[in-house]
Design a protein around this motif. Structure first.
Motif, PDB file in Angstrom:
ATOM      1  N   PHE A  10       0.831  -1.201   0.000  1.00 50.53           N
ATOM      2  CA  PHE A  10       0.000   0.000   0.000  1.00 50.53           C
ATOM      3  C   PHE A  10       0.868   1.254   0.000  1.00 50.53           C
ATOM      4  O   PHE A  10       0.632   2.182  -0.759  1.00 50.53           O
ATOM      5  N   GLU A  11       1.881   1.277   0.860  1.00 50.70           N
ATOM      6  CA  GLU A  11       2.755   2.446   0.954  1.00 50.70           C
ATOM      7  C   GLU A  11       3.508   2.710  -0.341  1.00 50.70           C
ATOM      8  O   GLU A  11       3.752   3.861  -0.698  1.00 50.70           O
ATOM      9  N   MET A  12       3.866   1.651  -1.066  1.00 51.66           N
ATOM     10  CA  MET A  12       4.542   1.836  -2.362  1.00 51.66           C
ATOM     11  C   MET A  12       3.611   2.519  -3.365  1.00 51.66           C
ATOM     12  O   MET A  12       4.057   3.320  -4.185  1.00 51.66           O
ATOM     13  N   MET A  13       2.323   2.218  -3.287  1.00 50.86           N
ATOM     14  CA  MET A  13       1.361   2.828  -4.205  1.00 50.86           C
ATOM     15  C   MET A  13       0.951   4.224  -3.759  1.00 50.86           C
ATOM     16  O   MET A  13       0.605   5.063  -4.579  1.00 50.86           O
ATOM     17  N   ASP A  14       0.979   4.477  -2.464  1.00 47.17           N
ATOM     18  CA  ASP A  14       0.592   5.780  -1.910  1.00 47.17           C
ATOM     19  C   ASP A  14       1.816   6.687  -1.843  1.00 47.17           C
ATOM     20  O   ASP A  14       2.281   7.073  -0.780  1.00 47.17           O
ATOM     21  N   THR A  15       2.327   7.066  -3.002  1.00 46.09           N
ATOM     22  CA  THR A  15       3.570   7.828  -3.070  1.00 46.09           C
ATOM     23  C   THR A  15       3.454   9.239  -2.501  1.00 46.09           C
ATOM     24  O   THR A  15       4.442   9.821  -2.093  1.00 46.09           O
ATOM     25  N   SER A  16       2.247   9.776  -2.451  1.00 43.22           N
ATOM     26  CA  SER A  16       2.064  11.123  -1.910  1.00 43.22           C
ATOM     27  C   SER A  16       1.727  11.108  -0.416  1.00 43.22           C
ATOM     28  O   SER A  16       1.501  12.165   0.175  1.00 43.22           O
ATOM     29  N   ASN A  17       1.688   9.923   0.173  1.00 48.24           N
ATOM     30  CA  ASN A  17       1.389   9.763   1.598  1.00 48.24           C
ATOM     31  C   ASN A  17       0.061  10.390   2.008  1.00 48.24           C
ATOM     32  O   ASN A  17      -0.064  10.939   3.097  1.00 48.24           O
ATOM     33  N   LYS A  18      -0.945  10.277   1.142  1.00 54.02           N
ATOM     34  CA  LYS A  18      -2.278  10.793   1.449  1.00 54.02           C
ATOM     35  C   LYS A  18      -3.080   9.809   2.292  1.00 54.02           C
ATOM     36  O   LYS A  18      -4.113  10.164   2.834  1.00 54.02           O
ATOM     37  N   GLY A  19      -2.621   8.569   2.370  1.00 52.38           N
ATOM     38  CA  GLY A  19      -3.357   7.557   3.119  1.00 52.38           C
ATOM     39  C   GLY A  19      -4.418   6.868   2.274  1.00 52.38           C
ATOM     40  O   GLY A  19      -5.224   6.107   2.796  1.00 52.38           O
ATOM     41  N   ILE A  21      -5.215   5.224  -1.973  1.00 56.81           N
ATOM     42  CA  ILE A  21      -4.775   4.926  -3.329  1.00 56.81           C
ATOM     43  C   ILE A  21      -5.997   4.987  -4.234  1.00 56.81           C
ATOM     44  O   ILE A  21      -7.137   4.907  -3.761  1.00 56.81           O
ATOM     45  N   SER A  22      -5.765   5.104  -5.505  1.00 56.70           N
ATOM     46  CA  SER A  22      -6.866   5.180  -6.453  1.00 56.70           C
ATOM     47  C   SER A  22      -7.446   3.794  -6.734  1.00 56.70           C
ATOM     48  O   SER A  22      -6.824   2.771  -6.438  1.00 56.70           O
ATOM     49  N   PHE A  23      -8.619   3.786  -7.299  1.00 58.17           N
ATOM     50  CA  PHE A  23      -9.249   2.529  -7.685  1.00 58.17           C
ATOM     51  C   PHE A  23      -8.380   1.779  -8.687  1.00 58.17           C
ATOM     52  O   PHE A  23      -8.232   0.561  -8.611  1.00 58.17           O
ATOM     53  N   VAL A  24      -7.773   2.497  -9.608  1.00 58.69           N
ATOM     54  CA  VAL A  24      -6.907   1.879 -10.618  1.00 58.69           C
ATOM     55  C   VAL A  24      -5.721   1.195  -9.939  1.00 58.69           C
ATOM     56  O   VAL A  24      -5.374   0.063 -10.279  1.00 58.69           O
ATOM     57  N   GLN A  25      -5.122   1.861  -8.973  1.00 54.29           N
ATOM     58  CA  GLN A  25      -4.011   1.260  -8.242  1.00 54.29           C
ATOM     59  C   GLN A  25      -4.468   0.020  -7.482  1.00 54.29           C
ATOM     60  O   GLN A  25      -3.767  -0.991  -7.450  1.00 54.29           O
ATOM     61  N   TYR A  26      -5.636   0.105  -6.866  1.00 52.51           N
ATOM     62  CA  TYR A  26      -6.199  -1.025  -6.144  1.00 52.51           C
ATOM     63  C   TYR A  26      -6.403  -2.218  -7.075  1.00 52.51           C
ATOM     64  O   TYR A  26      -5.995  -3.331  -6.778  1.00 52.51           O
ATOM     65  N   ARG A  27      -7.011  -1.966  -8.226  1.00 47.40           N
ATOM     66  CA  ARG A  27      -7.271  -3.033  -9.199  1.00 47.40           C
ATOM     67  C   ARG A  27      -5.959  -3.666  -9.678  1.00 47.40           C
ATOM     68  O   ARG A  27      -5.839  -4.892  -9.763  1.00 47.40           O
ATOM     69  N   GLU A  28      -4.976  -2.849  -9.957  1.00 43.15           N
ATOM     70  CA  GLU A  28      -3.684  -3.371 -10.414  1.00 43.15           C
ATOM     71  C   GLU A  28      -2.992  -4.174  -9.314  1.00 43.15           C
ATOM     72  O   GLU A  28      -2.330  -5.175  -9.606  1.00 43.15           O
ATOM     73  N   ALA A  29      -3.136  -3.760  -8.067  1.00 41.81           N
ATOM     74  CA  ALA A  29      -2.552  -4.521  -6.955  1.00 41.81           C
ATOM     75  C   ALA A  29      -3.190  -5.899  -6.861  1.00 41.81           C
ATOM     76  O   ALA A  29      -2.497  -6.894  -6.664  1.00 41.81           O
ATOM     77  N   LEU A  30      -4.508  -5.960  -7.015  1.00 38.86           N
ATOM     78  CA  LEU A  30      -5.182  -7.261  -6.986  1.00 38.86           C
ATOM     79  C   LEU A  30      -4.708  -8.151  -8.119  1.00 38.86           C
ATOM     80  O   LEU A  30      -4.497  -9.345  -7.931  1.00 38.86           O
ATOM     81  N   LYS A  31      -4.505  -7.577  -9.296  1.00 37.45           N
ATOM     82  CA  LYS A  31      -3.987  -8.350 -10.432  1.00 37.45           C
ATOM     83  C   LYS A  31      -2.585  -8.867 -10.110  1.00 37.45           C
ATOM     84  O   LYS A  31      -2.272 -10.030 -10.354  1.00 37.45           O
ATOM     85  N   THR A  32      -1.744  -8.002  -9.579  1.00 37.77           N
ATOM     86  CA  THR A  32      -0.370  -8.371  -9.239  1.00 37.77           C
ATOM     87  C   THR A  32      -0.335  -9.510  -8.228  1.00 37.77           C
ATOM     88  O   THR A  32       0.499 -10.410  -8.316  1.00 37.77           O
ATOM     89  N   LEU A  33      -1.261  -9.473  -7.281  1.00 38.07           N
ATOM     90  CA  LEU A  33      -1.319 -10.499  -6.245  1.00 38.07           C
ATOM     91  C   LEU A  33      -2.021 -11.768  -6.706  1.00 38.07           C
ATOM     92  O   LEU A  33      -2.082 -12.747  -5.979  1.00 38.07           O
ATOM     93  N   ASP A  44     -16.151   0.587  -9.576  1.00 30.98           N
ATOM     94  CA  ASP A  44     -15.506   1.731  -8.944  1.00 30.98           C
ATOM     95  C   ASP A  44     -16.589   2.568  -8.276  1.00 30.98           C
ATOM     96  O   ASP A  44     -17.472   3.105  -8.945  1.00 30.98           O
ATOM     97  N   ASP A  45     -16.522   2.683  -6.956  1.00 30.64           N
ATOM     98  CA  ASP A  45     -17.541   3.454  -6.239  1.00 30.64           C
ATOM     99  C   ASP A  45     -17.187   4.937  -6.162  1.00 30.64           C
ATOM    100  O   ASP A  45     -17.899   5.717  -5.538  1.00 30.64           O
ATOM    101  N   GLY A  46     -16.081   5.328  -6.773  1.00 25.92           N
ATOM    102  CA  GLY A  46     -15.697   6.734  -6.809  1.00 25.92           C
ATOM    103  C   GLY A  46     -14.918   7.202  -5.587  1.00 25.92           C
ATOM    104  O   GLY A  46     -14.515   8.346  -5.515  1.00 25.92           O
ATOM    105  N   HIS A  47     -14.706   6.319  -4.632  1.00 26.04           N
ATOM    106  CA  HIS A  47     -13.967   6.675  -3.428  1.00 26.04           C
ATOM    107  C   HIS A  47     -12.557   6.097  -3.486  1.00 26.04           C
ATOM    108  O   HIS A  47     -12.343   5.010  -4.009  1.00 26.04           O
ATOM    109  N   ALA A  48     -11.627   6.844  -2.921  1.00 27.45           N
ATOM    110  CA  ALA A  48     -10.263   6.348  -2.827  1.00 27.45           C
ATOM    111  C   ALA A  48     -10.239   5.179  -1.838  1.00 27.45           C
ATOM    112  O   ALA A  48     -11.101   5.047  -0.984  1.00 27.45           O
TER     113      ALA A  48
END
Length: 72
Positions: A10-19, A21-33, A44-48
């Motif tokens: 999660f921290e690798m994807m949250d490069t701006s340290n906002k706490g 990640i985007s839906f796209v990042q989430y989806r790609e993480a699931l694919k990677t895993l 996509d429910d529109g929420h980070a």
């Protein structure tokens, strides 16, 4: 997946340290895993995605594409 690995991913994807990640990042993480197949569609429910939500989804991600945890 180990808690520390989930946080690290999660921290690798949250490069701006906002706490969040985007839906796209989430989806790609699931694919990677290997938790999302090419033919699955996530809504996509529109929420980070927060770390808590990411952890909950990754830790409880079921094998069935019809399972509710796959729909944000």
């Amino acid at each position: 997946m180990d808690h520390s690995n989930i946080v690290s991913m999660f921290e690798m994807m949250d490069t701006s340290n906002k706490g969040t990640i985007s839906f796209v990042q989430y989806r790609e993480a699931l694919k990677t895993l290997g938790l999302l197949t090419a033919d699955e569609v996530l809504k996509d429910d529109g929420h980070a995605v927060t770390l808590d939500k990411f952890r909950r989804e990754v830790c409880t991600h079921p094998a069935s594409p019809q399972a509710p945890a796959r729909r944000l």
